[in-house]
Design a protein around this motif. Structure first.
Motif, PDB file in Angstrom:
ATOM      1  N   THR A 136       0.868  -1.178   0.000  1.00  0.00           N
ATOM      2  CA  THR A 136       0.000   0.000   0.000  1.00  0.00           C
ATOM      3  C   THR A 136       0.906   1.229   0.000  1.00  0.00           C
ATOM      4  O   THR A 136       1.819   1.320   0.825  1.00  0.00           O
ATOM      5  N   LEU A 137       0.670   2.105  -0.957  1.00  0.00           N
ATOM      6  CA  LEU A 137       1.499   3.309  -1.077  1.00  0.00           C
ATOM      7  C   LEU A 137       0.613   4.545  -1.101  1.00  0.00           C
ATOM      8  O   LEU A 137      -0.531   4.487  -1.569  1.00  0.00           O
ATOM      9  N   SER A 138       1.152   5.672  -0.608  1.00  0.00           N
ATOM     10  CA  SER A 138       0.458   6.954  -0.725  1.00  0.00           C
ATOM     11  C   SER A 138       1.440   7.967  -1.298  1.00  0.00           C
ATOM     12  O   SER A 138       2.635   7.906  -1.006  1.00  0.00           O
ATOM     13  N   GLY A 139       0.919   8.892  -2.092  1.00  0.00           N
ATOM     14  CA  GLY A 139       1.821   9.899  -2.645  1.00  0.00           C
ATOM     15  C   GLY A 139       1.125  10.785  -3.652  1.00  0.00           C
ATOM     16  O   GLY A 139      -0.114  10.834  -3.705  1.00  0.00           O
ATOM     17  N   TRP A 140       1.948  11.482  -4.432  1.00  0.00           N
ATOM     18  CA  TRP A 140       1.446  12.435  -5.414  1.00  0.00           C
ATOM     19  C   TRP A 140       1.604  11.873  -6.833  1.00  0.00           C
ATOM     20  O   TRP A 140       2.594  11.207  -7.126  1.00  0.00           O
ATOM     21  N   VAL A 141       0.639  12.197  -7.688  1.00  0.00           N
ATOM     22  CA  VAL A 141       0.725  11.792  -9.090  1.00  0.00           C
ATOM     23  C   VAL A 141       1.703  12.735  -9.789  1.00  0.00           C
ATOM     24  O   VAL A 141       1.430  13.911  -9.962  1.00  0.00           O
ATOM     25  N   GLN A 142       2.851  12.191 -10.128  1.00  0.00           N
ATOM     26  CA  GLN A 142       3.847  13.041 -10.803  1.00  0.00           C
ATOM     27  C   GLN A 142       3.518  13.144 -12.290  1.00  0.00           C
ATOM     28  O   GLN A 142       3.624  14.200 -12.879  1.00  0.00           O
ATOM     29  N   ARG A 143       3.114  12.020 -12.862  1.00  0.00           N
ATOM     30  CA  ARG A 143       2.943  11.980 -14.309  1.00  0.00           C
ATOM     31  C   ARG A 143       2.137  10.741 -14.644  1.00  0.00           C
ATOM     32  O   ARG A 143       2.250   9.733 -13.943  1.00  0.00           O
ATOM     33  N   SER A 144       1.290  10.807 -15.688  1.00  0.00           N
ATOM     34  CA  SER A 144       0.687   9.545 -16.116  1.00  0.00           C
ATOM     35  C   SER A 144       0.798   9.391 -17.627  1.00  0.00           C
ATOM     36  O   SER A 144       0.804  10.375 -18.365  1.00  0.00           O
ATOM     37  N   MET A 154      -1.327   4.365 -22.683  1.00  0.00           N
ATOM     38  CA  MET A 154      -0.906   3.663 -23.899  1.00  0.00           C
ATOM     39  C   MET A 154      -1.899   2.536 -24.135  1.00  0.00           C
ATOM     40  O   MET A 154      -1.946   1.588 -23.359  1.00  0.00           O
ATOM     41  N   GLY A 155      -2.708   2.686 -25.190  1.00  0.00           N
ATOM     42  CA  GLY A 155      -3.686   1.648 -25.519  1.00  0.00           C
ATOM     43  C   GLY A 155      -4.537   1.311 -24.319  1.00  0.00           C
ATOM     44  O   GLY A 155      -5.145   2.189 -23.699  1.00  0.00           O
ATOM     45  N   GLY A 156      -4.557   0.049 -23.965  1.00  0.00           N
ATOM     46  CA  GLY A 156      -5.387  -0.392 -22.849  1.00  0.00           C
ATOM     47  C   GLY A 156      -4.687  -0.288 -21.510  1.00  0.00           C
ATOM     48  O   GLY A 156      -5.110  -0.925 -20.536  1.00  0.00           O
ATOM     49  N   MET A 157      -3.601   0.495 -21.461  1.00  0.00           N
ATOM     50  CA  MET A 157      -2.849   0.568 -20.201  1.00  0.00           C
ATOM     51  C   MET A 157      -2.588   2.007 -19.794  1.00  0.00           C
ATOM     52  O   MET A 157      -2.514   2.901 -20.645  1.00  0.00           O
ATOM     53  N   THR A 158      -2.446   2.215 -18.495  1.00  0.00           N
ATOM     54  CA  THR A 158      -2.011   3.521 -17.982  1.00  0.00           C
ATOM     55  C   THR A 158      -0.916   3.280 -16.945  1.00  0.00           C
ATOM     56  O   THR A 158      -1.020   2.352 -16.126  1.00  0.00           O
ATOM     57  N   PHE A 159       0.118   4.102 -17.051  1.00  0.00           N
ATOM     58  CA  PHE A 159       1.196   4.042 -16.044  1.00  0.00           C
ATOM     59  C   PHE A 159       1.239   5.368 -15.319  1.00  0.00           C
ATOM     60  O   PHE A 159       1.171   6.428 -15.935  1.00  0.00           O
ATOM     61  N   ILE A 160       1.357   5.295 -14.013  1.00  0.00           N
ATOM     62  CA  ILE A 160       1.442   6.519 -13.200  1.00  0.00           C
ATOM     63  C   ILE A 160       2.721   6.486 -12.383  1.00  0.00           C
ATOM     64  O   ILE A 160       3.070   5.460 -11.793  1.00  0.00           O
ATOM     65  N   ASP A 161       3.422   7.619 -12.383  1.00  0.00           N
ATOM     66  CA  ASP A 161       4.573   7.753 -11.479  1.00  0.00           C
ATOM     67  C   ASP A 161       4.058   8.327 -10.176  1.00  0.00           C
ATOM     68  O   ASP A 161       3.546   9.452 -10.148  1.00  0.00           O
ATOM     69  N   LEU A 162       4.166   7.555  -9.111  1.00  0.00           N
ATOM     70  CA  LEU A 162       3.718   8.014  -7.798  1.00  0.00           C
ATOM     71  C   LEU A 162       4.939   8.487  -7.014  1.00  0.00           C
ATOM     72  O   LEU A 162       5.915   7.752  -6.872  1.00  0.00           O
ATOM     73  N   ARG A 163       4.850   9.725  -6.513  1.00  0.00           N
ATOM     74  CA  ARG A 163       6.022  10.343  -5.885  1.00  0.00           C
ATOM     75  C   ARG A 163       5.780  10.660  -4.419  1.00  0.00           C
ATOM     76  O   ARG A 163       4.694  11.097  -4.033  1.00  0.00           O
ATOM     77  N   ASP A 164       6.814  10.458  -3.598  1.00  0.00           N
ATOM     78  CA  ASP A 164       6.862  11.070  -2.269  1.00  0.00           C
ATOM     79  C   ASP A 164       8.311  11.464  -2.012  1.00  0.00           C
ATOM     80  O   ASP A 164       9.131  11.420  -2.932  1.00  0.00           O
ATOM     81  N   ARG A 165       8.624  11.853  -0.791  1.00  0.00           N
ATOM     82  CA  ARG A 165       9.971  12.342  -0.469  1.00  0.00           C
ATOM     83  C   ARG A 165      11.046  11.318  -0.796  1.00  0.00           C
ATOM     84  O   ARG A 165      12.185  11.648  -1.110  1.00  0.00           O
ATOM     85  N   TYR A 166      10.670  10.038  -0.745  1.00  0.00           N
ATOM     86  CA  TYR A 166      11.684   8.994  -0.847  1.00  0.00           C
ATOM     87  C   TYR A 166      11.951   8.527  -2.264  1.00  0.00           C
ATOM     88  O   TYR A 166      12.939   7.860  -2.520  1.00  0.00           O
ATOM     89  N   GLY A 167      11.055   8.838  -3.173  1.00  0.00           N
ATOM     90  CA  GLY A 167      11.291   8.405  -4.547  1.00  0.00           C
ATOM     91  C   GLY A 167      10.017   8.294  -5.353  1.00  0.00           C
ATOM     92  O   GLY A 167       8.990   8.893  -5.010  1.00  0.00           O
ATOM     93  N   ILE A 168      10.128   7.511  -6.428  1.00  0.00           N
ATOM     94  CA  ILE A 168       9.010   7.361  -7.354  1.00  0.00           C
ATOM     95  C   ILE A 168       8.803   5.873  -7.609  1.00  0.00           C
ATOM     96  O   ILE A 168       9.778   5.127  -7.791  1.00  0.00           O
ATOM     97  N   THR A 169       7.559   5.461  -7.589  1.00  0.00           N
ATOM     98  CA  THR A 169       7.244   4.077  -7.926  1.00  0.00           C
ATOM     99  C   THR A 169       6.213   4.084  -9.061  1.00  0.00           C
ATOM    100  O   THR A 169       5.275   4.887  -9.044  1.00  0.00           O
ATOM    101  N   GLN A 170       6.418   3.205 -10.010  1.00  0.00           N
ATOM    102  CA  GLN A 170       5.476   3.141 -11.138  1.00  0.00           C
ATOM    103  C   GLN A 170       4.261   2.284 -10.784  1.00  0.00           C
ATOM    104  O   GLN A 170       4.389   1.190 -10.239  1.00  0.00           O
ATOM    105  N   LEU A 171       3.085   2.839 -11.095  1.00  0.00           N
ATOM    106  CA  LEU A 171       1.840   2.102 -10.887  1.00  0.00           C
ATOM    107  C   LEU A 171       1.315   1.685 -12.255  1.00  0.00           C
ATOM    108  O   LEU A 171       1.400   2.459 -13.205  1.00  0.00           O
TER     109      LEU A 171
END
Ligand code: ASP
Length: 582
Positions: free
Chosen positions: A20-28, A31-48
């Motif tokens: 479970t992660l919480s953070g800010w949407v940096q970018r989404s 692409m076709g049937g998919m969406t990728f979101i970069d989730l950001r907080d102080r510690y880094g970015i994780t792709q959703l």
């Protein structure tokens, strides 16, 4: 629970775990049937990752998220098909199963990316958004690490952290005081401290022995680039010490910081007198990452008939390595550079020491090859170097040649921010004559002791007395300065007299300190470091503003909260500051 991990934490070994992660949407990215979101907080970015094959409704929901929305997700850590080796979390992504919007966001006024499109003022106005950007965030985290490293070093040496008051009395220490009106004592004012100087000395009288404080100081100075009206000092004082004790203790601090923060061990920690620094570099805070020391050409030019040199009080040169092949255009540019009003010289004389051993100068009419060879010897120029000469009155020429030296160092890439070259400058003059007020001013401050061997000159030739004072310089910046203090009432009184105080004025302003000196004041001394600049230098930069969470702009304003601001008539009346109407 908002999160089981932060956004910088997940690695390949977490694959197939729930997160479970919480953070800010940096970018989404859709692409076709998919969406990728970069989730950001102080510690880094994780792709959703969202995929219509997994959950269409969730994909739709993800596509509605705007930049900087605050979200919480739960899902499974999976291996990424296209890994990103540049990101610590780049091996994995989260296959999202649950998405909660914790808060929406308006479209931010600038992009929250490493390279932003926001100008300075805009970023300052929305500083809380700017702090989300990695470069600013990293600077603040660096500051926090330096802060802790300072405390760690000093605590190890049994320094005690003691707080001193912010509401004090106005005292002259070079700059203007910020004052605070007293409501309870109408017509009277507190001042905010320019430094805790007198208090730390009183702590020594109080037997605290070793004191430090990472403390805000306030100076109401005229606008200058990169000056903050409130800034932070690492303020320190020690009892029963001589200059040598202080230098060793605090070069230890700088060594510790460079080691802890940069992993660099400082080999040498040179010391230079003020007189030598001025003679070699024309500057009391020399950048010794490179040479190009000043050479006095005056003895070599007498009798040349070149009146510009003959009539000049000072004729000095630097040898710039490897620049003999500078073109006409480059030399003209340098000449124009020294003629700018900020530098203020009439012109620049050059002499190329060509690689083949011949000379070519802009004053060949007056100086033959032998004379120019002599210049090369005096300046230490080698074949392939360019000798640059300035002439004029001593003060202006010293300053101009110092600037030119730094400029050439910059041009040649010799001012590398990854190289750290600290040094001590010692033996400053105690006093400085001020033509305007026609009296002496303390070069450091009025509590600085003269060097014992010079004290006898105080009455006969005060301008010649050297202070028991020292500055610590890093890469051409003064990062700290201090002195051994006067601890004797009579000497302190004498100093105030030399500085033009009457006995009554001295007693009124500094009676508390002189009285304290009558109750067993130990010999003591100390130093204060400019914390903001120190952190900026450790961060490889020279601008302090981006190392302060909420800085003022160059006009001394906080454009985010909009201060300074007017206050109500009511408040003015209470403070007895209301303008009487009649
Ligand atoms: N109080 C001095 C300053 O702020 C430093 C010192 O002498 O310790 O410059």
């Amino acid at each position: 629970m908002y999160r089981t991990q932060n956004c910088g934490e997940l690695r390949a070994e977490n694959i197939s775990e729930k997160t479970t992660l919480s953070g800010w949407v940096q970018r989404s990215r859709n692409m076709g049937g998919m969406t990728f979101i970069d989730l950001r907080d102080r510690y880094g970015i994780t792709q959703l990752a969202f995929n219509e094959e997994w959950d269409t409704a969730l994909l739709e929901k993800a596509r509605k998220l705007g930049r900087e929305f605050v979200i919480q997700i739960t899902g499974e850590v999976i291996e990424r098909s296209s890994k990103n080796s540049k990101m610590p979390t780049g091996d994995v992504e989260v296959k999202v199963e649950k998405l909660t919007v914790l808060n929406e966001s308006k479209t931010p006024p600038f992009t929250i990316e490493d390279d932003t499109d926001g100008g300075d003022e805009l970023r300052m106005k929305y500083r809380y958004l700017d702090i989300r950007r990695k470069p600013v965030r990293e600077n603040l985290l660096l500051r926090s690490r330096v802060n802790l490293a300072v405390r760690q070093y000093l605590a190890n040496l049994e320094f005690a952290e003691v707080e001193t008051p912010f509401l004090i009395k106005s005292t002259p220490e070079g700059a203007r005081d910020f004052v605070v009106p007293s409501r309870m004592h109408g017509g009277e004012f507190y001042a905010l401290p320019q430094s805790p100087q007198t208090f730390k000395q009183l702590l020594m009288v109080g037997g605290m022995d070793k004191y430090f404080q990472i403390v805000k100081c306030f100076r109401d100075e005229d606008l200058r680039a990169d000056r903050q009206p409130e800034f932070t000092q690492i303020d320190c004082e020690m009892a029963f010490v001589e200059q040598e004790d202080i230098l060793q203790t605090f070069e230890g601090l700088v060594r510790h910081l460079l080691q802890e923060i940069k992993g660099i061990s400082v080999e040498e920690f040179p010391r230079m007198t003020y007189a030598d620094a001025m003679r070699k570099y024309g500057n009391d805070k020399p950048d010794i990452r490179f040479g190009m020391e000043f050479a006095d050409l005056k003895p070599a030019i007498t009798g040349s008939g070149f009146s510009v040199f003959e009539n000049a009080e000072m004729v000095s040169a630097i040898a710039v390595p490897g620049c003999a092949e500078y073109s006409r255009k480059q030399l003209d540019a340098l000449t124009n550079w020294v003629k700018r009003p900020q530098i203020g010289m009439q012109g620049l004389v050059y002499c190329k020491y060509n690689a083949d051993g011949t000379f070519k100068s802009s004053v060949d009419k007056f100086f033959n090859a032998d004379a120019l060879k002599n210049w090369a010897e005096i300046t230490g120029a080698k074949p392939g170097d360019l000798i640059l000469v300035l002439a004029g009155n001593t003060k202006l020429t010293t300053k101009a040649l110092s600037e030119l030296r730094l400029h050439m160092g910059e041009e040649l890439g010799l001012r590398n921010p990854d190289v750290f070259a600290p040094l001590w400058v010692t033996d400053f003059p105690l006093l400085e004559w001020d033509d305007e007020s026609e009296r002496f001013h303390a070069m450091h401050h009025p509590f600085t002791a003269p060097k014992p061997e010079d004290a006898h000159l105080l009455d006969t030739d005060p301008g010649k007395v050297r202070a028991n004072a020292y500055d610590i310089i890093l890469n051409g910046n003064e990062i700290g300065g201090g002195s051994i203090r006067i601890h004797d009432r009579e000497m302190q009184k004498r100093m105030f007299t030399i500085l033009g105080f009457t006995d009554e004025e001295a007693q009124k302003q500094f009676g508390f300190l002189m009285n304290a000196f009558e109750y067993g004041a130990p010999p003591h001394g100390g130093i204060a470091f400019g914390f903001d600049r120190l952190v900026a230098l450790l961060g490889g930069e020279e601008v302090i503003r981006d190392f302060i969470a909420f800085p003022k702009n160059n006009a001394g304003r906080d454009v985010m909260i909009d201060a300074p601001a007017t206050i109500s008539e009511e408040q003015l009346k209470e403070l007895t500051l209301a303008i009487q109407e009649n």
